[in-house]
Design an enzyme around this catalytic site. Structure first.
Site, PDB file in Angstrom:
ATOM      1  N   HIS A  80      25.014 -19.908 -17.367  1.00 38.35           N
ATOM      2  CA  HIS A  80      25.563 -19.738 -18.714  1.00 38.35           C
ATOM      3  C   HIS A  80      26.215 -21.037 -19.190  1.00 38.35           C
ATOM      4  O   HIS A  80      26.016 -21.458 -20.328  1.00 38.35           O
ATOM      5  CB  HIS A  80      26.582 -18.599 -18.747  1.00 38.35           C
ATOM      6  CG  HIS A  80      25.961 -17.242 -18.765  1.00 38.35           C
ATOM      7  ND1 HIS A  80      25.502 -16.629 -17.626  1.00 38.35           N
ATOM      8  CD2 HIS A  80      25.720 -16.390 -19.788  1.00 38.35           C
ATOM      9  CE1 HIS A  80      25.017 -15.448 -17.950  1.00 38.35           C
ATOM     10  NE2 HIS A  80      25.132 -15.273 -19.251  1.00 38.35           N
ATOM     11  N   HIS A 139      31.899 -16.551 -11.197  1.00 43.43           N
ATOM     12  CA  HIS A 139      31.710 -17.957 -10.833  1.00 43.43           C
ATOM     13  C   HIS A 139      33.019 -18.570 -10.371  1.00 43.43           C
ATOM     14  O   HIS A 139      34.092 -18.208 -10.849  1.00 43.43           O
ATOM     15  CB  HIS A 139      31.201 -18.786 -12.023  1.00 43.43           C
ATOM     16  CG  HIS A 139      29.763 -18.615 -12.302  1.00 43.43           C
ATOM     17  ND1 HIS A 139      28.778 -19.069 -11.469  1.00 43.43           N
ATOM     18  CD2 HIS A 139      29.124 -18.027 -13.338  1.00 43.43           C
ATOM     19  CE1 HIS A 139      27.593 -18.774 -11.982  1.00 43.43           C
ATOM     20  NE2 HIS A 139      27.775 -18.125 -13.112  1.00 43.43           N
TER      21      HIS A 139
END
Length: 143
Positions: A51, A100
């Site tokens: 992303h 993440h």
């Protein structure tokens, strides 16, 4: 930059960033953090953040293309700043969701920004090439 050329550059930037991200994820195969329950499910490797990387490549490339159409320096700065802000928010959301590590996002931002920079250079050279008049060389009659 003409419409068709801008679309090609944008598709190449996003498609290339996606392929590069996949290759990097397969190379590193880093596990996702298990510190907290994930607010979103993800099944691919953690490093680098896709992303963060693809948003940096996409939004910064869009900003570069649009900025080249503007004569106002303030508008160009606004476009690039907006792209950076959106990219940062997307990356920070990945950390917030717990999918993440911060280093995954930082690596994604870095790789995506570098990738976008490559396409900014391409669009810049294309714009300069269009603005520079072509010189025709004539042969000497005697030579």
């Amino acid at each position: 930059m003409p419409g068709a050329g801008a679309r090609f550059i944008l598709l190449a930037a996003i498609g290339g960033a996606s392929l590069l991200n996949t290759a990097l994820k397969l190379s590193f195969h880093r596990e996702r953090p298990e510190i907290t329950a994930h607010l979103a499910q993800s099944w691919s490797a953690s490093f680098p953040s896709g992303h963060a990387m693809i948003s940096a490549a996409a939004y910064m490339t869009i900003a570069a293309i649009l900025a080249q159409t503007q004569t106002s320096k303030a508008v160009r700065i606004y476009l690039v700043s907006l792209a950076v802000l959106v990219t940062m928010l997307i990356g920070l959301s990945r950390i917030y969701l717990g999918v993440h590590w911060p280093s995954d996002v930082a690596a994604g931002w870095s790789a995506g920004a570098a990738w976008a920079l490559c396409f900014w250079i391409i669009t810049r050279k294309a714009a300069l090439k269009r603005r520079t008049p072509r010189r025709r060389f004539q042969k000497d009659a005697g030579g």
